[in-house]
Motif scaffolding. Structure first.
Motif, mmCIF file in Angstrom:
data_model
loop_
_atom_site.group_PDB
_atom_site.id
_atom_site.type_symbol
_atom_site.label_atom_id
_atom_site.label_comp_id
_atom_site.label_asym_id
_atom_site.label_seq_id
_atom_site.Cartn_x
_atom_site.Cartn_y
_atom_site.Cartn_z
ATOM 1 N N TYR A 12 0.829 -1.205 0.000
ATOM 2 C CA TYR A 12 0.000 0.000 0.000
ATOM 3 C C TYR A 12 0.868 1.262 0.000
ATOM 4 N N LYS A 15 2.042 1.474 -3.541
ATOM 5 C CA LYS A 15 0.945 1.988 -4.376
ATOM 6 C C LYS A 15 0.967 3.515 -4.399
ATOM 7 N N GLU A 61 -4.869 6.391 4.425
ATOM 8 C CA GLU A 61 -5.510 5.405 3.550
ATOM 9 C C GLU A 61 -5.037 5.598 2.104
ATOM 10 N N SER A 62 -4.467 4.528 1.551
ATOM 11 C CA SER A 62 -3.776 4.621 0.268
ATOM 12 C C SER A 62 -4.698 5.048 -0.876
ATOM 13 N N THR A 63 -5.915 4.538 -0.923
ATOM 14 C CA THR A 63 -6.812 4.914 -2.004
ATOM 15 C C THR A 63 -7.226 6.374 -1.895
ATOM 16 N N GLU A 97 -6.952 -5.596 -4.018
ATOM 17 C CA GLU A 97 -6.603 -5.361 -2.620
ATOM 18 C C GLU A 97 -7.422 -6.223 -1.662
ATOM 19 N N SER A 157 -2.072 -0.649 -8.363
ATOM 20 C CA SER A 157 -2.298 -1.696 -7.370
ATOM 21 C C SER A 157 -1.688 -3.017 -7.822
#
Length: 216
Positions: A12, A15, A61-63, A97, A157
């Motif tokens: 992550y 990413k 949070e990666s997203t 993920e 990802s």
């Protein structure tokens, strides 16, 4: 200046790092482990990494970080131009993920500890990864990128997750589970041809080698 907190061993973290490199944004890496210390909880409320500090403002949070990057630097887009294409890129990212990386989580812990899972756990993990790979394969376009013609969140990802799952499943399950995704080898070669991905993979491999050396 953006500060990226985390470790190159985390898919992550990688990413977010690929996203930053693709956008051409200046950033500083800060080696940070997850914890429940007060200072970290103030910046990442679950005590997780990665998180970023954007001129002192924390985002976790990666997203969410990738979405922030897309909003802040839209010219080097990491999403396809159409609503359906953007949805597919996000769908593939989420599936990778939740349904490929998440079932592999126990293998990550065994790798770090230098232990091995029991046969029953291996069977459960194999079934979980297989279902996830099958779901991704159902949607993957590979024309030439996972969601179609445009390099996107889905590929970021994939670049962060698939090589790790390949290594883990080969080492612990006796099978490279990613090969169940048709054309995965050629796809990974295309990914490795991107400067951002090549750099992140090199940094990840150096960190993994250092971890193994310390464990030995």
């Amino acid at each position: 200046m953006i500060k990226l907190h985390g470790t190159p061993l985390s898919p992550y973290y990688n990413k977010v790092k690929v996203g930053l490199l693709e956008k051409g944004v200046n950033f500083q890496e800060v080696l940070t482990s997850p914890s429940q210390e007060d200072w970290l909880l103030e910046k990442s409320p679950m005590g997780k990494v990665p998180f970023v500090e954007i001129n002192g403002h924390p985002v976790a949070e990666s997203t969410v970080i990738l979405e922030w990057l897309e909003d802040a630097y839209p010219t080097a887009s990491l999403l396809p131009p159409t609503p359906n294409g953007r949805a597919l890129a996000r769908e593939l990212m989420t599936m990778l993920e939740l349904y490929v990386m998440a079932p592999s989580g126990p293998l990550v812990r065994h790798m770090v500890k230098g232990s091995r899972p029991e046969p029953a756990q291996c069977d459960e993990i194999r079934q979980g990864i297989a279902r996830g790979i099958s779901a991704v394969a159902q949607l993957a376009q590979q024309r030439p990128w996972l969601a179609g013609e445009d390099f996107s969140f889905a590929d970021i990802s994939a670049a962060s997750i698939l090589p790790l799952v390949a290594k883990l499943s080969q080492g612990f399950l006796g099978e490279d589970m990613t090969l169940r995704l048709s054309g995965c080898g050629e796809y990974l070669q295309r990914l490795g041809g991107r400067h951002s991905v090549a750099r992140v993979w090199a940094d990840r491999d150096a960190s993994l080698a250092a971890l193994m050396a310390r464990r030995d």
